[in-house]
Design a protein around this motif. Structure first.
Motif, PDB file in Angstrom:
ATOM      1  N   SER A 217       0.797  -1.226   0.000  1.00  0.00           N
ATOM      2  CA  SER A 217       0.000   0.000   0.000  1.00  0.00           C
ATOM      3  C   SER A 217       0.831   1.278   0.000  1.00  0.00           C
ATOM      4  CB  SER A 217      -0.923   0.015   1.217  1.00  0.00           C
ATOM      5  OG  SER A 217      -0.148   0.128   2.413  1.00  0.00           O
ATOM      6  N   GLY A 218       2.103   1.165   0.346  1.00  0.00           N
ATOM      7  CA  GLY A 218       2.939   2.346   0.459  1.00  0.00           C
ATOM      8  C   GLY A 218       2.813   3.056   1.794  1.00  0.00           C
ATOM      9  N   ALA A 219       2.023   2.490   2.736  1.00  0.00           N
ATOM     10  CA  ALA A 219       1.859   3.096   4.063  1.00  0.00           C
ATOM     11  C   ALA A 219       3.197   3.127   4.786  1.00  0.00           C
ATOM     12  CB  ALA A 219       0.839   2.317   4.882  1.00  0.00           C
ATOM     13  N   THR A 220       3.378   4.149   5.652  1.00  0.00           N
ATOM     14  CA  THR A 220       4.668   4.319   6.326  1.00  0.00           C
ATOM     15  C   THR A 220       4.574   4.105   7.840  1.00  0.00           C
ATOM     16  OG1 THR A 220       4.262   6.706   6.492  1.00  0.00           O
ATOM     17  CG2 THR A 220       5.510   5.917   4.574  1.00  0.00           C
ATOM     18  N   ASP A 221       3.400   3.675   8.332  1.00  0.00           N
ATOM     19  CA  ASP A 221       3.285   3.419   9.768  1.00  0.00           C
ATOM     20  C   ASP A 221       2.747   2.008  10.007  1.00  0.00           C
ATOM     21  OD1 ASP A 221       0.766   3.896   8.767  1.00  0.00           O
ATOM     22  OD2 ASP A 221       0.067   5.043  10.502  1.00  0.00           O
ATOM     23  N   ASN A 222       2.943   1.522  11.244  1.00  0.00           N
ATOM     24  CA  ASN A 222       2.505   0.176  11.634  1.00  0.00           C
ATOM     25  C   ASN A 222       3.037  -0.864  10.648  1.00  0.00           C
ATOM     26  OD1 ASN A 222       1.277  -1.890  13.007  1.00  0.00           O
ATOM     27  ND2 ASN A 222      -0.807  -1.374  12.401  1.00  0.00           N
ATOM     28  N   LEU A 223       4.369  -0.939  10.537  1.00  0.00           N
ATOM     29  CA  LEU A 223       5.019  -1.809   9.549  1.00  0.00           C
ATOM     30  C   LEU A 223       5.635  -3.034  10.216  1.00  0.00           C
ATOM     31  CD1 LEU A 223       6.771   0.944   7.413  1.00  0.00           C
ATOM     32  CD2 LEU A 223       4.595  -0.199   6.953  1.00  0.00           C
ATOM     33  N   TRP A 224       5.490  -4.186   9.564  1.00  0.00           N
ATOM     34  CA  TRP A 224       5.977  -5.459  10.092  1.00  0.00           C
ATOM     35  C   TRP A 224       6.899  -6.119   9.073  1.00  0.00           C
ATOM     36  CZ3 TRP A 224       4.297  -7.467  14.920  1.00  0.00           C
ATOM     37  CH2 TRP A 224       3.344  -6.666  15.571  1.00  0.00           C
ATOM     38  N   LEU A 225       8.037  -6.603   9.562  1.00  0.00           N
ATOM     39  CA  LEU A 225       9.038  -7.247   8.719  1.00  0.00           C
ATOM     40  C   LEU A 225       8.888  -8.760   8.801  1.00  0.00           C
ATOM     41  CD1 LEU A 225      11.748  -7.269   7.066  1.00  0.00           C
ATOM     42  CD2 LEU A 225      12.919  -7.294   9.304  1.00  0.00           C
ATOM     43  N   ASN A 226       8.720  -9.399   7.635  1.00  0.00           N
ATOM     44  CA  ASN A 226       8.677 -10.860   7.606  1.00  0.00           C
ATOM     45  C   ASN A 226      10.092 -11.393   7.769  1.00  0.00           C
ATOM     46  OD1 ASN A 226       8.698 -13.650   6.381  1.00  0.00           O
ATOM     47  ND2 ASN A 226       6.501 -13.180   6.262  1.00  0.00           N
ATOM     48  N   LEU A 227      10.312 -12.207   8.789  1.00  0.00           N
ATOM     49  CA  LEU A 227      11.665 -12.668   9.131  1.00  0.00           C
ATOM     50  C   LEU A 227      12.185 -13.746   8.189  1.00  0.00           C
ATOM     51  CD1 LEU A 227      11.254 -12.740  13.008  1.00  0.00           C
ATOM     52  CD2 LEU A 227      12.624 -11.138  11.666  1.00  0.00           C
ATOM     53  N   SER A 228      11.365 -14.261   7.291  1.00  0.00           N
ATOM     54  CA  SER A 228      11.816 -15.282   6.341  1.00  0.00           C
ATOM     55  C   SER A 228      12.268 -14.690   5.021  1.00  0.00           C
ATOM     56  CB  SER A 228      10.694 -16.304   6.085  1.00  0.00           C
ATOM     57  OG  SER A 228      10.430 -17.070   7.228  1.00  0.00           O
ATOM     58  N   ASP A 229      11.492 -13.749   4.453  1.00  0.00           N
ATOM     59  CA  ASP A 229      11.839 -13.249   3.110  1.00  0.00           C
ATOM     60  C   ASP A 229      12.076 -11.751   3.054  1.00  0.00           C
ATOM     61  OD1 ASP A 229       9.301 -12.257   3.352  1.00  0.00           O
ATOM     62  OD2 ASP A 229       8.430 -13.409   1.707  1.00  0.00           O
ATOM     63  N   GLY A 230      12.033 -11.053   4.204  1.00  0.00           N
ATOM     64  CA  GLY A 230      12.345  -9.628   4.227  1.00  0.00           C
ATOM     65  C   GLY A 230      11.235  -8.724   3.725  1.00  0.00           C
ATOM     66  N   PHE A 231      10.033  -9.241   3.507  1.00  0.00           N
ATOM     67  CA  PHE A 231       8.906  -8.416   3.037  1.00  0.00           C
ATOM     68  C   PHE A 231       8.427  -7.489   4.151  1.00  0.00           C
ATOM     69  CE2 PHE A 231       4.400  -7.556   2.423  1.00  0.00           C
ATOM     70  CZ  PHE A 231       4.323  -7.247   1.072  1.00  0.00           C
ATOM     71  N   ILE A 232       8.195  -6.217   3.824  1.00  0.00           N
ATOM     72  CA  ILE A 232       7.664  -5.248   4.778  1.00  0.00           C
ATOM     73  C   ILE A 232       6.217  -4.957   4.403  1.00  0.00           C
ATOM     74  CG2 ILE A 232       7.833  -2.900   5.672  1.00  0.00           C
ATOM     75  CD1 ILE A 232      10.824  -2.991   5.190  1.00  0.00           C
TER      76      ILE A 232
END
Length: 868
Positions: free
Chosen positions: A206-221
């Motif tokens: 979505s391009g949102a810049t708040d409440n972001l979570w990093l997937n620890l397997s593939d680096g997806f934010i």
């Protein structure tokens, strides 16, 4: 800037384990919202205050100015054009039971937003601001690095108030489990590295810049998922988990990662976990994505912090508002208190004691004519102020009686009023709640508690604090001041008559503070069915109901007093003056030795049902607003009575150590509706802690005439003990590994022998453990010289037994540990209702339904006690 650069070396960076007071002044209830100057937080000690009290928040008494970060916040109503048109408009009737969802009720964040501003200020020892420079993302690079890092660490820190709420929140919840997927988590070596600059982070969907979570397997934010109220993120992280075949379940919230990786916000999307988790190898997983945790600071709120904030700001009774016809009031003595989550029991008790109904406590704890800084109860190191009960009681009483924090009086009492939830006027007694309950098994949680039990516990805590702070409390002529419980203290006299020979024995109880009355349902009466009120009630009912409303029986208050003081029979009482210590039946009668200045009365409205569950007795108590108790005044030995010789009344056998009453067990029993004396008696009879055995004892003995009588001194009734189990001490020394036996022994003694509480106390006072232990020893020494023995030596107040009803606490719910508490107090001959933040003139105070009553002795009106 030159001055700020010169003073920069004194700045520190706050870590997750530091106590940071960034949401209110430690001495007052001023917050970033209350004035245009907000509060200032010391960049070295992290203590928040107003400008006038700022220099006292420094760690030394140096003459150089000190650096602070000023925090100012305002609640701003959103522009109507900027609001989501798909959401409910202000004039739209809700069609769903929900908050922040389409067709539901508007959430607070849908109508308002918070505007925050910061500046770096230097304040000299006279409280004058000598430098004040704006601080923001665009100006922070102009400041020395350690000043900017210190300010950021304070601004983004959860703060003491949130930490205290989180502690209560977590006590009510299950601990986070270790994720079963952490150890063998798949890792995609795709070359993705996370930028160290937070401004580069955004949701890849979505391009949102708040409440972001990093997937620890593939680096997806990706963005987080929505909260229950409609707020939250874009669901990007969860959608990505589903789209990748649910192979990569573990994510961490960016901005919550610090050097202490255990404090990071981690979540598992796996269907068999689907909740917050612990990830032991988080540091290694982050390093694979180029994130080095050394030096990282927390910059966003965790999910738990957001939940606490949401729960605290949402007005639960906005959905259905009752009593909208009440006329709201505000001003000195008419200040509401924010509900911190099931804290109405504490709010009701605080209003009863500190809102001006008792001038003695207003004089002791309220504001002085010379200003807040001259109050002797506030003359304490700012670093210790948040944990000092005398300071926090004074802070609360001053706010309640001064009217400084009252907002404009709304047109109605409805919570939907625009100013009802304005943080500028909300008074949240978090520090007071923590001071009183942090070491209590129940009062430290966020669960509902028994207001009567809390009131008695608070009086005990105040007594101990006052005895330990004798240098800050003085009576008239500089003599030691009386403790607060002295205002309510009374003794009872038991007159026992031996049926074998007619000899009489008088026993006097230790001082008590609350008269607990059983309700004699055998004396209950039903309203006359032929009375005009009943006839009108029947005629008003519709034909569809086709049944009468339930009639509630009434018992007079006089009948409750008569039942308390009635002559009762005691079977097989052992008389030591009879040959061979023989047993003989006896009669027993209770009387009051003295009439205290204030009389607290608790009605035993709860009983145990056949299913062993507490249930409420449906009954009205006809309580007069003018009361005379002269008929139950103790008269002592009378002419012509033959008294049992005193020397035969003493037990010559060696004393045996009594068991100690376990605090948690006592709370469980009291939740079932029994009095504190009866519960202590039951626990002592079965060893002190076995709730099941104590319940069996209660069912067998709850009709004993002395069941509710106070226990004799030295019977082990206290939840603390002067003896310390050395086995517990040495076990803690060995297991904790960082404390000396003397330190552990002091903590165990302070916590009544409870090992878990002692360990918690030790770790929570590590910053100044020797000072904390010294304070305990000083308090114990004060108690020895002016403590229980000295208290009992002070003559109790007495006078004519005529009283006026001035306050009551009512309870709505099935038992005292659930439901809701409300206080009613008489102000200028008018009854006022205190329903947390709602304060209004009462049209019909529920005198017949109250749980506790406060009476004031008539001959004390206009003549407050001068030793307070």
């Amino acid at each position: 800037m030159d001055l700020i650069t010169k003073l920069a070396s004194g700045c520190r960076v706050a870590t997750a384990h530091d106590v940071v007071i960034n949401s209110e002044c430690v001495f007052t209830f001023h917050t970033p919202y209350t004035t245009e100057r907000g509060i200032v937080v010391n960049l070295s000690s992290f203590v928040g205050s107003t400008d006038e009290l700022a220099f006292t928040c420094c760690e030394d008494v140096a003459t150089d100015p000190k650096l602070f970060v000023r925090i100012v916040k305002k609640r701003v109503e959103k522009d109507a054009s900027a609001m989501d048109t798909e959401k409910q408009g202000p004039e739209t009737e809700p069609s769903k039971i929900g908050v922040g969802v389409e067709g539901g009720f508007q959430a607070e964040q849908d109508k308002y937003e918070t505007s925050s501003s910061y500046s770096i200020v230097a304040i000299d020892k006279d409280g004058a601001v000598v430098a004040d420079l704006p601080y923001s993302d665009t100006t922070k690079n102009e400041f020395p690095m350690n000043v900017a890092q210190s300010a950021d660490s304070i601004i983004h820190h959860a703060g003491l108030s949130v930490k205290q709420d989180l502690t209560a929140w977590e006590l009510d919840d299950e601990p986070k489990p270790v994720s079963k997927y952490a150890e063998s988590l798949p890792f995609e070596d795709n070359g993705i590295k996370v930028s160290p600059n937070p401004s580069d982070w955004k949701c890849e969907k979505s391009g949102a810049t708040d409440n972001l979570w990093l997937n620890l397997s593939d680096g997806f934010i990706g963005g987080g998922r929505k909260n229950w109220d409609g707020s939250g993120g874009s669901n990007g992280a969860l959608d990505h988990f589903v789209e990748t075949g649910e192979k990569y379940p573990l994510v961490v919230k960016l901005g919550t990662i610090t050097e202490d990786v255990s404090t990071a916000d981690c979540y598992s999307y796996a269907k068999d976990e689907d909740g917050p988790v612990k990830i032991p190898n988080l540091k290694e997983l982050l390093e694979k994505r180029g994130i080095m945790v050394a030096g990282l600071q927390k910059t966003v709120k965790s999910t738990a912090e957001l939940e606490v904030e949401l729960n605290a700001t949402y007005a639960f009774d906005a959905i259905v508002e009752k009593g909208s016809h009440l006329v709201p009031v505000a001003g000195p003595g008419l200040q509401g208190l924010q509900n911190l989550g099931n804290s109405c029991y504490m709010n009701s008790v605080a209003q009863l004691l500190f809102s001006g109904t008792m001038p003695e406590l207003s004089s002791r704890y309220g504001p002085t004519g010379d200003g807040i800084g001259s109050n002797p109860l506030l003359q304490i190191s700012p670093q210790k102020a948040s944990d000092d009960l005398l300071c926090q009681a004074s802070k609360l009483a001053s706010a309640l009686t001064s009217g400084v924090f009252c907002g404009p009086v709304p047109d109605s009492i409805e919570m939907s009023d625009s100013s009802a939830n304005d943080p500028k006027y909300r008074l949240a007694p978090r520090m007071f709640k923590h001071c009183v309950g942090h070491d209590h098994v129940d009062f430290r949680t966020g669960q509902q508690q028994d207001a009567a039990q809390y009131l008695q516990y608070l009086l005990e805590k105040l007594d101990r604090a006052e005895l330990g702070g004798v240098d800050r409390l003085k009576g008239k002529d500089g003599s030691p001041a009386l403790v607060t419980s002295h205002l309510f203290s009374y003794k009872t006299e038991t007159r026992l008559v031996c049926e074998a020979d007619g000899m009489v024995k008088y026993k006097e109880s230790p001082p008590e503070t609350m008269l607990s009355l059983r309700i004699p349902m055998s004396k209950a009466t039903l309203p006359d069915s032929d009375s005009p009120d009943i006839k009108r009630q029947k005629s008003e009912e519709t034909s569809d109901e086709n049944k009468e409303k339930k009639q509630v029986p009434t018992v007079s208050f006089g009948a409750c007093i008569d039942a308390w003081s009635a002559i009762t029979c005691v079977d097989d009482y052992r008389w030591k003056h009879l040959p061979n210590n023989s047993v003989s039946n006896a009669t027993s009668k209770l009387s009051l030795v003295n009439f205290p200045r204030y009389l607290l009365v608790q009605m035993q409205r709860y009983e145990i049902g056949d299913d062993w569950q507490p249930k409420k007795i449906e009954v009205k108590i006809d309580v007069p607003e003018q009361l005379s108790l002269e008929k139950i005044k103790a008269s002592g030995p009378q002419d012509g009575e033959k008294l049992v010789p005193e020397d035969t009344d003493e037990d010559s056998s060696p004393a045996v150590a009594s068991p100690t009453v376990d605090e948690g067990a006592l709370s469980q029993l009291m939740d079932m509706g029994f009095t504190i004396n009866g519960c202590k008696r039951a626990l002592l009879a079965v060893g002190g802690s076995n709730v099941e055995a104590a319940m069996a004892w209660v069912f067998e003995h709850n009709m004993d005439p002395d069941f509710n009588d106070p226990l004799p001194e030295g019977s082990g009734a206290s939840s603390t003990s002067s003896d310390v189990d050395e086995g517990v001490v040495m076990s803690l020394v060995e297991n904790l590994g960082c404390f000396t036996p003397d330190q552990v022994r002091a903590a165990v003694k302070h916590c009544g022998g409870a090992a878990d509480r002692a360990a918690d106390w030790l770790f929570s006072h590590m910053d100044d453990l020797d000072g904390a232990i010294a304070a305990l020893e000083n308090s114990a020494a004060a108690s020895a010289s002016g403590g229980p023995d000295a208290k009992s030596a002070v003559p109790l107040e007495d006078g004519e037994g005529k009283y006026t009803l001035v306050g009551l606490i009512s309870h709505i719910g099935k038992n005292t540990g659930s439901g809701h508490y409300v206080a009613h107090l008489k102000k200028d001959e008018k009854w006022v209702i205190y329903n947390d933040e709602k304060v209004a003139l009462s049209q019909d105070p529920p005198i017949q339904h109250a749980y506790m009553y406060l009476f004031r002795r008539n001959d004390t009106l206009g003549s407050p006690h001068l030793d307070y």
